[in-house]
Write an enzyme that holds these catalytic residues in place. Structure first.
Site, PDB file in Angstrom:
ATOM      1  N   GLY A   9      33.000  41.713  46.386  1.00  0.00           N
ATOM      2  CA  GLY A   9      33.874  40.955  47.277  1.00  0.00           C
ATOM      3  C   GLY A   9      33.822  41.517  48.686  1.00  0.00           C
ATOM      4  N   GLN A  13      38.426  39.313  53.281  1.00  0.00           N
ATOM      5  CA  GLN A  13      39.247  39.814  54.391  1.00  0.00           C
ATOM      6  C   GLN A  13      39.285  41.341  54.408  1.00  0.00           C
ATOM      7  OE1 GLN A  13      43.519  39.448  54.045  1.00  0.00           O
ATOM      8  NE2 GLN A  13      43.825  39.335  56.254  1.00  0.00           N
ATOM      9  N   ASP A  35      28.619  40.219  47.049  1.00  0.00           N
ATOM     10  CA  ASP A  35      29.550  39.071  46.982  1.00  0.00           C
ATOM     11  C   ASP A  35      28.825  37.910  46.316  1.00  0.00           C
ATOM     12  OD1 ASP A  35      32.330  38.673  49.139  1.00  0.00           O
ATOM     13  OD2 ASP A  35      31.785  37.318  47.499  1.00  0.00           O
ATOM     14  N   ILE A  36      29.597  36.851  46.017  1.00  0.00           N
ATOM     15  CA  ILE A  36      29.018  35.702  45.296  1.00  0.00           C
ATOM     16  C   ILE A  36      28.016  34.942  46.169  1.00  0.00           C
ATOM     17  CG2 ILE A  36      30.904  34.144  45.988  1.00  0.00           C
ATOM     18  CD1 ILE A  36      29.673  33.948  42.459  1.00  0.00           C
ATOM     19  N   ARG A  37      28.218  35.033  47.491  1.00  0.00           N
ATOM     20  CA  ARG A  37      27.256  34.439  48.433  1.00  0.00           C
ATOM     21  C   ARG A  37      27.170  35.320  49.684  1.00  0.00           C
ATOM     22  NH1 ARG A  37      30.252  30.401  46.740  1.00  0.00           N
ATOM     23  NH2 ARG A  37      31.704  30.586  48.471  1.00  0.00           N
ATOM     24  N   TYR A 143      48.895  34.049  41.323  1.00  0.00           N
ATOM     25  CA  TYR A 143      48.321  35.270  41.901  1.00  0.00           C
ATOM     26  C   TYR A 143      49.150  36.493  41.491  1.00  0.00           C
ATOM     27  CZ  TYR A 143      47.100  38.437  45.821  1.00  0.00           C
ATOM     28  OH  TYR A 143      46.711  39.495  46.600  1.00  0.00           O
TER      29      TYR A 143
HETATM   30  C1  VAH Z   1      48.491  36.562  50.090  1.00  0.00           C
HETATM   31  N1  VAH Z   1      47.592  38.129  51.717  1.00  0.00           N
HETATM   32  O1  VAH Z   1      49.166  36.089  50.995  1.00  0.00           O
HETATM   33  C2  VAH Z   1      47.905  37.965  50.307  1.00  0.00           C
HETATM   34  C3  VAH Z   1      48.883  39.054  49.930  1.00  0.00           C
HETATM   35  C4  VAH Z   1      51.253  39.830  49.878  1.00  0.00           C
HETATM   36  C5  VAH Z   1      50.324  38.729  50.193  1.00  0.00           C
HETATM   37  O2  VAH Z   1      48.698  39.463  48.636  1.00  0.00           O
HETATM   38  O3  VAH Z   1      48.266  35.971  49.057  1.00  0.00           O
END
Ligand code: VAH
Length: 314
Positions: A9, A13, A35-37, A143
């Site tokens: 990765g 960022q 990375d993948i690309r 996430y």
């Molecule tokens: C997001 N930049 O916004 C990430 C981060 C705490 C936020 O994990 O998903």
């Protein structure tokens, strides 16, 4: 055996700046970016680069053997806003890439792992101010759920198999070297780009949405520091709270106006407001400061000056 690093990765960022910093410390040839690309020409052209799918165990294992890798930094993931639109793929990528690297360490094919967690592991029932290292964690985003589960697996692989995996709960990160990448906190990156290019910014969060934030320079230094620390300094093997500052869109806009007086911000909250509202407003990172000497350098003023300086040169 000298340190040989694989960054998975590397075009993301964090990955872009992490790659450059690790290459200055360990030597370009000792840091394999992947990375993948080939998404970032600077990263691809500044040293060894491999195309790899973070979900393909055999590809990762092959790179580890060919390059005699000792340390893996697994930076590939879908961030909060993007993950809400692709829950199944987000879970697959965020979790199975971690299992692949943990299992390579369990098989003694690599020595050390860095894996990024996030303040997104906290949810709406978590105490909002000065959120403790240990507290209620009921993340309400795909996430956040993946990061909470990942932390549990990191701790399990350490205690059961002796895997040396180290992790940080990054707050929102702000950098000039790569454009915003699908995060809810990325308004705080985009606002600088738009302030310089248009003089106005329409913010997708409400004006008083306070979130924990950090300049990328500090986040990279913390990543280097936790990986350089002696193993017995790392008392927490799930993931460390980490913080530098907290601010609202109103506050960052006021800071930008000190350099660009005519800058105007407007507000049009979208689905990301609910994500932001589920996260803490500020974080207690005293464990990281105590265990491995963490301390931040940048505040909102110095970050804003550095961001505008670098972006105005681009
Ligand atoms: C997001 N930049 O916004 C990430 C981060 C705490 C936020 O994990 O998903």
């Amino acid at each position: 055996m000298n340190t040989k690093i694989l960054i998975i990765g590397a075009c993301g960022q964090i990955g872009t700046e992490l790659t450059h910093k690790l290459r200055t410390i360990y030597g370009t040839e000792n840091v394999i970016a992947s990375d993948i690309r080939k998404m970032n020409t600077d990263v691809v052209n500044s040293g060894p680069f491999e195309v790899v799918n973070a979900l393909d165990f055999n590809q990762i294992e092959h790179l580890v053997e060919v390059h005699q890798i000792t340390d893996v930094y697994l930076m590939a993931a879908l961030l909060s806003a993007t993950a809400e639109k692709n829950p199944a793929f987000a879970w697959d990528l965020n979790m199975n890439s971690l299992f692949h690297v943990l299992n390579l360490a369990k098989a003694k094919k690599i020595k050390k792992i860095f894996w990024p967690s996030s303040i997104a592991v906290f949810g709406p029932t978590t105490p909002k101010e000065n959120t403790p290292q240990y507290t209620i964690m009921e993340p309400s985003t795909v996430y956040g759920i993946s990061k909470q589960a990942g932390e549990r697996w990191c701790e399990y692989y350490h205690h059961i198999f002796g895997v040396d995996v180290r992790s940080i709960r990054y707050p929102g990160l702000i950098s000039w070297s790569s454009p915003p990448g699908g995060g809810t906190t990325d308004y705080a990156v985009d606002i600088y780009y738009k302030a310089l290019s248009q003089g106005t910014y329409e913010c997708f969060l409400s004006s008083e949405t306070k979130m924990p934030m950090m300049y990328m320079d500090d986040a990279i230094q913390a990543t280097i520091d936790i990986m350089k620390a002696d193993a017995d300094q790392i008392k927490i093997r799930s993931s460390y709270n980490l913080a530098a500052m907290s601010f609202t869109p109103t506050e960052i806009a006021a800071e930008i106006k000190k350099s660009i007086p005519d800058f105007e911000i407007t507000y049009k909250p979208d689905f990301r407001q609910q994500i932001a509202d589920s996260w803490p407003a500020s974080i207690d990172d005293s464990s990281a400061r105590k265990d491995w000497g963490w301390k931040h350098k940048f505040d909102l003023t110095s970050m804003t000056q550095d961001m505008l300086l670098h972006l105005s040169k681009q």
